[in-house]
Design an enzyme around this catalytic site. Structure first.
Site, PDB file in Angstrom:
ATOM      1  N   ARG A  74       0.802  -1.225   0.000  1.00  0.00           N
ATOM      2  CA  ARG A  74       0.000   0.000   0.000  1.00  0.00           C
ATOM      3  C   ARG A  74       0.831   1.270   0.000  1.00  0.00           C
ATOM      4  O   ARG A  74       0.580   2.189  -0.773  1.00  0.00           O
ATOM      5  CB  ARG A  74      -0.923   0.048   1.238  1.00  0.00           C
ATOM      6  N   THR A  75       1.821   1.343   0.906  1.00  0.00           N
ATOM      7  CA  THR A  75       2.544   2.613   1.030  1.00  0.00           C
ATOM      8  C   THR A  75       3.283   2.900  -0.267  1.00  0.00           C
ATOM      9  O   THR A  75       3.200   4.004  -0.819  1.00  0.00           O
ATOM     10  CB  THR A  75       3.519   2.550   2.225  1.00  0.00           C
ATOM     11  N   LYS A 103      25.755  -4.188  -2.736  1.00  0.00           N
ATOM     12  CA  LYS A 103      27.216  -4.110  -2.850  1.00  0.00           C
ATOM     13  C   LYS A 103      27.808  -3.468  -1.608  1.00  0.00           C
ATOM     14  O   LYS A 103      28.988  -3.165  -1.558  1.00  0.00           O
ATOM     15  CB  LYS A 103      27.595  -3.286  -4.082  1.00  0.00           C
ATOM     16  N   ARG A 124      11.443   3.729   3.289  1.00  0.00           N
ATOM     17  CA  ARG A 124      11.094   2.737   4.323  1.00  0.00           C
ATOM     18  C   ARG A 124      12.345   1.933   4.627  1.00  0.00           C
ATOM     19  O   ARG A 124      13.016   1.430   3.728  1.00  0.00           O
ATOM     20  CB  ARG A 124       9.983   1.804   3.849  1.00  0.00           C
ATOM     21  N   HIS A 152       5.411   5.703  11.591  1.00  0.00           N
ATOM     22  CA  HIS A 152       4.881   5.621  10.223  1.00  0.00           C
ATOM     23  C   HIS A 152       3.959   6.838  10.084  1.00  0.00           C
ATOM     24  O   HIS A 152       2.731   6.716  10.083  1.00  0.00           O
ATOM     25  CB  HIS A 152       4.127   4.300  10.057  1.00  0.00           C
TER      26      HIS A 152
END
Ligand code: ASP
Length: 327
Positions: A74-75, A103, A124, A152
């Site tokens: 969703r986000t 890397k 995120r 959040h």
């Protein structure tokens, strides 16, 4: 979903606190009530625009980098949809596995790279505090899309917008909100409880003992004069609840899988359970759900969790327009 009417929020001209251009969105602690009214006013306008014309060119030529070190449906997709509905475009990095992170590139270097190409970065990351670290390093706005078990903030904004749109602007003062499930690891409840503490609400926390709301957060909210109470079962508080905010037990945060197994199905919302609740209340969930709300409840008008996702699009459109100086 009710159709948008003339804006019930403060007319923009009356709100002095509108200087979001170039700012990061890291924590709900950044917001006061006038900010929320402003954001929700813009989100309400966005909703009307999407319903009337779908896509428009407010952010034409602007680029968003969507940098996700943890899974998201969703986000991530709502930020993409928000940017594209506003006429902008997106660099999607949903699989850091395929980027230079594998890397050994540091978060700061990755952010510094992306800001060479993008105007705003949505991040995120599994570590609490990572969004703040990124924001300190970056010249472009960083929007925190979840930092581990920390915060959040855009979810909390869309959650509160859902309450406003569903139950009415101006009714938040006086509501009883019950948060259920994993209150220890659930970052959405951490942000939402903080945001709600700007209003005169009562907050109930219902959780298994090992997943209680962190003590520091309860103290922080108590210092604002908000009545809070903790329970192990839902039945005592369900009848008085106006907003039941259900959460998933956050499997990925448990060190001991047996402990997860023990608590994962502690509460299940079913039509039977909901007989004890008011008719004019709503049930919310940040999603994804596992077993904590039975699909048999989905058709109940009180089930607001699918509408909640759509409200998220409008709030994220508002936030992007604001930090890019177009709201
Ligand atoms: N989608 C929400 C989050 O990212 C809730 C969850 O995952 O349970 O925190």
């Amino acid at each position: 979903m009710p159709t948008p009417s003339p804006s019930p929020y403060l007319p923009f001209g009356e709100n002095k606190n509108t200087s979001w251009y170039g700012r990061d969105i890291i924590s709900v602690k950044q917001f006061q009530r006038p900010d929320l009214e402003y954001i929700f006013g813009v989100a309400h306008e966005m909703r009307g625009m999407v319903e009337r014309i779908g896509t428009f060119n407010l952010l034409k030529g602007k680029i968003l980098a969507n940098l996700f070190y943890e899974p998201s449906t969703r986000t991530s997709s709502s930020f993409t949809a928000a940017m594209e509905r506003l006429g902008g475009s997106v660099i999607p990095i949903n699989e850091v596995r395929y980027s230079s992170v594998m890397k050994g590139e540091s978060l700061i270097d990755t952010v510094r790279t992306l800001e060479c190409y993008a105007d705003v970065i949505v991040l995120r990351h599994p570590e609490t505090g990572s969004a703040e670290i990124a924001a300190r390093a970056a010249r472009k706005p960083i929007i925190n899309a979840g930092d581990g078990i920390g915060e959040h903030p855009t979810q909390a904004l869309l959650d509160l917008f859902t309450v406003f749109e569903e139950l009415g602007v101006g009714v938040v003062d006086g509501l009883t909100i019950t948060m259920l499930g994993d209150l220890k690891y659930g970052r959405t409840v951490h942000s939402l409880a903080r945001l709600l503490s700007l209003y005169n609400v009562k907050i109930n926390y219902v959780s298994p003992d090992i997943l209680r709301m962190p003590r520091e957060l309860i103290e922080e909210i108590a210092a604002k004069g908000i009545p809070q109470a903790e329970y192990a079962t839902l039945d005592q508080v369900l009848p008085e609840t106006d907003v039941l905010y259900v959460t998933r037990v956050q499997k990925e945060r448990f060190e001991n899988p047996e402990e997860y197994e023990r608590v994962k199905d502690s509460y299940v919302i079913t039509p039977e359970v909901m007989k004890a609740a008011k008719q004019d209340m709503i049930v919310m969930h940040p999603l994804p759900r596992v077993n904590e709300i039975s699909v048999d409840f989905d058709d109940d008008p009180r089930a607001a969790y699918f509408r909640q996702m759509e409200y998220g699009l409008y709030v994220r459109m508002a936030l992007l327009a604001m930090v890019l100086g177009k709201a």
